[in-house]
Design an enzyme around this catalytic site. Sequence first.
Site, short mmCIF file in Angstrom:
data_model
loop_
_atom_site.label_atom_id
_atom_site.label_comp_id
_atom_site.label_asym_id
_atom_site.label_seq_id
_atom_site.Cartn_x
_atom_site.Cartn_y
_atom_site.Cartn_z
CG ASP A 1 -2.05 0.95 1.14
OD1 ASP A 1 -3.20 0.52 1.20
OD2 ASP A 1 -1.79 2.17 1.00
CD GLN B 1 -14.75 -0.37 -2.14
OE1 GLN B 1 -15.95 -0.51 -1.89
NE2 GLN B 1 -14.12 -1.08 -3.06
CG HIS C 1 -8.53 -3.33 -1.93
ND1 HIS C 1 -9.46 -2.64 -2.65
CD2 HIS C 1 -8.27 -2.59 -0.84
CE1 HIS C 1 -9.75 -1.51 -2.03
NE2 HIS C 1 -9.04 -1.46 -0.91
CG PHE C 2 -9.10 -9.17 1.30
CD1 PHE C 2 -10.09 -9.42 2.24
CD2 PHE C 2 -9.32 -9.56 -0.02
CE1 PHE C 2 -11.27 -10.05 1.88
CE2 PHE C 2 -10.50 -10.19 -0.38
CZ PHE C 2 -11.49 -10.44 0.57
CG HIS C 3 -6.69 -2.56 3.62
ND1 HIS C 3 -5.96 -1.47 3.21
CD2 HIS C 3 -7.94 -2.39 3.11
CE1 HIS C 3 -6.75 -0.67 2.50
NE2 HIS C 3 -7.95 -1.20 2.42
P1 5GP Z 1 -9.77 1.28 0.41
O1 5GP Z 1 -10.08 2.60 1.05
O2 5GP Z 1 -10.40 1.24 -0.95
O3 5GP Z 1 -10.11 0.09 1.25
O4 5GP Z 1 -8.21 1.20 0.28
C1 5GP Z 1 -7.49 1.67 -0.81
C2 5GP Z 1 -6.04 1.62 -0.41
O5 5GP Z 1 -5.29 1.79 -1.59
C3 5GP Z 1 -5.61 2.71 0.56
O6 5GP Z 1 -5.02 2.10 1.70
C4 5GP Z 1 -4.60 3.53 -0.23
O7 5GP Z 1 -3.52 3.94 0.57
C5 5GP Z 1 -4.16 2.58 -1.31
N1 5GP Z 1 -3.81 3.19 -2.58
C6 5GP Z 1 -4.43 4.24 -3.19
N2 5GP Z 1 -3.83 4.49 -4.38
C7 5GP Z 1 -2.83 3.58 -4.52
C8 5GP Z 1 -1.85 3.34 -5.53
O8 5GP Z 1 -1.78 4.02 -6.55
N3 5GP Z 1 -0.98 2.32 -5.32
C9 5GP Z 1 -1.02 1.55 -4.19
N4 5GP Z 1 -0.12 0.58 -4.09
N5 5GP Z 1 -1.92 1.75 -3.20
C10 5GP Z 1 -2.81 2.75 -3.37
#
Ligand code: 5GP
Length: 139
Positions: A33, A96, A102-104
């Site tokens: 991330d 989100q 995706h999974f963190h």
């Molecule tokens: P969500 O909020 O959708 O669960 O998490 C999205 C995650 O993607 C966030 O933790 C954010 O830091 C990460 N993220 C956003 N843009 C990018 C990117 O361009 N590359 C990577 N590797 N991670 C990203």
Amino acid sequence: MSYDSSNIFAKILRGEIPCHKVYEDADAIVFMDVMPQSAGHTLVVPKAPSRNLLDADPAVLAKVIPLVQKVAVAAKAAFNADGVSIAQFNEPAGGQTVFHLHFHIMPRYDGQPLQLHARKMEDSAVLAANAEKLKAALA
Ligand code: 5GP
């Protein structure tokens, strides 16, 4: 809401933008991330298109959860963590921000709270070094 293939993870999956990749197979990709909430914060991303868990094919989930477990075990070892938090957010109200499932995987350290979600960009060199550490732990 339907799946929109212009999201940033779809672009990573198509190789249109770079990532610090840790692992890839026919079904999923694993990368760091860019705005980690803890040291070693990693994302496990199924290749099959779905916005999130709510519209995902159960067959995709059945394949990805064992990989989430494998990466969590490896991340705990690679980053000398005391625990691991797994997170998965659905729709803006659910937190989100990128609309491809995706999974963190967030390694956790005793007494250390998580950083804010998707807030502070990490140095590329740190992400690259962490990807190498996790690759080695998965090998
Ligand atoms: P969500 O909020 O959708 O669960 O998490 C999205 C995650 O993607 C966030 O933790 C954010 O830091 C990460 N993220 C956003 N843009 C990018 C990117 O361009 N590359 C990577 N590797 N991670 C990203």
